[in-house]
Motif scaffolding. Sequence first.
Motif, mmCIF file in Angstrom:
data_model
loop_
_atom_site.group_PDB
_atom_site.id
_atom_site.type_symbol
_atom_site.label_atom_id
_atom_site.label_comp_id
_atom_site.label_asym_id
_atom_site.label_seq_id
_atom_site.Cartn_x
_atom_site.Cartn_y
_atom_site.Cartn_z
ATOM 1 N N VAL A 72 0.723 -1.351 0.114
ATOM 2 C CA VAL A 72 0.113 -0.043 -0.031
ATOM 3 C C VAL A 72 0.837 1.276 0.015
ATOM 4 N N LEU A 73 0.463 2.394 -0.956
ATOM 5 C CA LEU A 73 0.949 3.681 -0.798
ATOM 6 C C LEU A 73 0.276 4.258 -0.317
ATOM 7 N N LEU A 74 0.304 5.023 0.993
ATOM 8 C CA LEU A 74 -0.609 5.850 1.651
ATOM 9 C C LEU A 74 -0.255 7.078 1.481
ATOM 10 N N SER A 75 -1.187 8.091 1.024
ATOM 11 C CA SER A 75 -0.853 9.373 0.810
ATOM 12 C C SER A 75 -0.331 10.285 2.363
ATOM 13 N N GLU A 76 0.759 10.934 2.086
ATOM 14 C CA GLU A 76 1.290 11.486 3.250
ATOM 15 C C GLU A 76 0.647 12.700 3.847
ATOM 16 N N ARG A 77 -0.351 13.141 2.971
ATOM 17 C CA ARG A 77 -1.266 14.202 3.306
ATOM 18 C C ARG A 77 -2.477 14.215 2.611
ATOM 19 N N ASP A 78 -3.633 14.911 3.109
ATOM 20 C CA ASP A 78 -4.792 14.914 2.195
ATOM 21 C C ASP A 78 -4.361 15.327 0.836
ATOM 22 N N CYS A 79 -5.257 14.997 -0.087
ATOM 23 C CA CYS A 79 -5.001 15.265 -1.547
ATOM 24 C C CYS A 79 -6.022 15.117 -2.497
ATOM 25 N N PRO A 80 -6.084 16.010 -3.474
ATOM 26 C CA PRO A 80 -7.084 15.880 -4.410
ATOM 27 C C PRO A 80 -7.257 14.362 -4.951
ATOM 28 N N THR A 81 -8.560 14.114 -5.158
ATOM 29 C CA THR A 81 -8.948 12.705 -5.968
ATOM 30 C C THR A 81 -8.283 12.703 -7.096
ATOM 31 N N PRO A 82 -8.075 13.698 -8.342
ATOM 32 C CA PRO A 82 -7.276 13.434 -9.361
ATOM 33 C C PRO A 82 -5.867 13.202 -9.089
ATOM 34 N N VAL A 83 -5.260 13.628 -8.101
ATOM 35 C CA VAL A 83 -3.653 13.536 -7.899
ATOM 36 C C VAL A 83 -3.910 11.832 -7.580
ATOM 37 N N VAL A 84 -4.529 11.239 -6.909
ATOM 38 C CA VAL A 84 -4.428 9.953 -6.606
ATOM 39 C C VAL A 84 -4.875 8.985 -7.881
ATOM 40 N N GLY A 85 -5.908 9.514 -8.467
ATOM 41 C CA GLY A 85 -6.045 9.108 -9.936
ATOM 42 C C GLY A 85 -4.823 8.890 -11.025
ATOM 43 N N TRP A 86 -4.156 9.820 -10.759
ATOM 44 C CA TRP A 86 -2.983 10.188 -11.615
ATOM 45 C C TRP A 86 -1.776 9.296 -11.043
ATOM 46 N N ALA A 87 -1.613 8.903 -9.904
ATOM 47 C CA ALA A 87 -0.698 8.236 -9.210
ATOM 48 C C ALA A 87 -1.171 6.753 -9.618
ATOM 49 N N VAL A 88 -2.115 6.332 -9.738
ATOM 50 C CA VAL A 88 -2.649 5.036 -10.227
ATOM 51 C C VAL A 88 -1.778 4.675 -11.773
#
Length: 458
Positions: A72-88
Amino acid sequence: MGTDADAIEFGTDGWRATLDVFTTPRVRMVGQAVATYLDGDGPVAVGYDARDSSRGFAEDLARTLAGNGIEVLLSERDCPTPVVGWAVRDHDLAGALMVTASHNPPNYNGVKFIPEGGAPALPEVTDRLEELLAEPETVPELDHGSVSETDFVEPYLEHVLEFVDADLSGLTIAYDAMHGSGRDVTGDLLERAGADVIELRCERDPEFGGTPPEPEADRLHDLIETVTEGEADLGIANDGDADRISVVTPEEGFLDPSLQYAVLYEYLLEDGSGPAVRTVSTSSILDKVARAHGEEVFETAVGFKWVAQAMEDHDALMGGEESGGFGITSHLRNKDGVLIALLAAAAEAERPIDDRIAEIHDEHGHVFQDRISVACPDARKDGVLEELDGALPDELAGAAVASVNTVDGFKITFEDDTWVLVRPSGTEPKLRVYAEADSPERVEALLDAGRDLVEPLV
């Protein structure tokens, strides 16, 4: 499965509920469903928005996935949904879980599953997840996956600055984060591209200042005033998880999202080509712009998952919806209010958006749109639509019907491109009636005709 699972239902954009329903045991069941669905594949990103409860729920999901042997890669801070989508997409992940209730009030939370590739999950995926809901299981401790705190934001910002060629030097932009996860992301992006940024509501506030973080005109008074009184050249706001965007200009004020779409699409066509995708309730002004450039527009049901699928099917340049969600196919087939903020600013820097709008109006005329709701119990929605099928009149509000589209409810279009749409709400016991025409008076007449058509059937 019992009451815990029965309370979990993936709607248009994930599962959302008030915090008395959105509980730790149920969130862990969602995590287990995703782990079972992925069958050991990984890694998986876990992100979360700025709500008080979101980080804790994200950690619950991370532990559940790791307990199933998934990295699991857990975001170190709250962040926008598209940032997580891009990470995928950027990390070639098996998927992601994002804890967010988007624009809902602070007493809500939610979770969405983003499959590999970063596009929204289609019903075939979310239906399967509902079938797989179960109490968490664990593999032997030696086989547990790791949970690594990860910075998703910086790689995303670096990518977007390369993706959008923008020199914003000399531009002043007012940015309203609505206390959501766009803070220190969208504003930072605009500053890195050269803009002077005036920040509004860019402090974290899990209560969102007492108003839902939905960037509609009546919730953006300070932003609109800042721009229309000349303190900024452009105004930008994101919703709570920054997958949607609103734009404010000096002359137009709050910019209708459909008109915003038309401006951005035409700007992209200066150096690119390709069709556009929109939902049935998005304005036909986009179609007029597309036709003028020899391009097509493809229409989908409401819900960005359908837009994203059509973006792939038709190799579209861009996709969007009337609620302010837009995506660029070559970046990510998902809504991205952060990247679109930079794109809008780049268009403004090249030529003021107000000038672009004036040109669209001169060439294609003005288009007006509105909607009303008709109370309808959920149990009657299908029945009303069935009774409408085959019983639609040949004439409505004094005009002959040219065509009927049934991709999402009934969209009745007339020869002059004006239309009425009747579709069931996906979140409330209501039917929505939309109308679009070349004058507010005509819109009102069409809405009245639509109401008269469906009310007797409820």
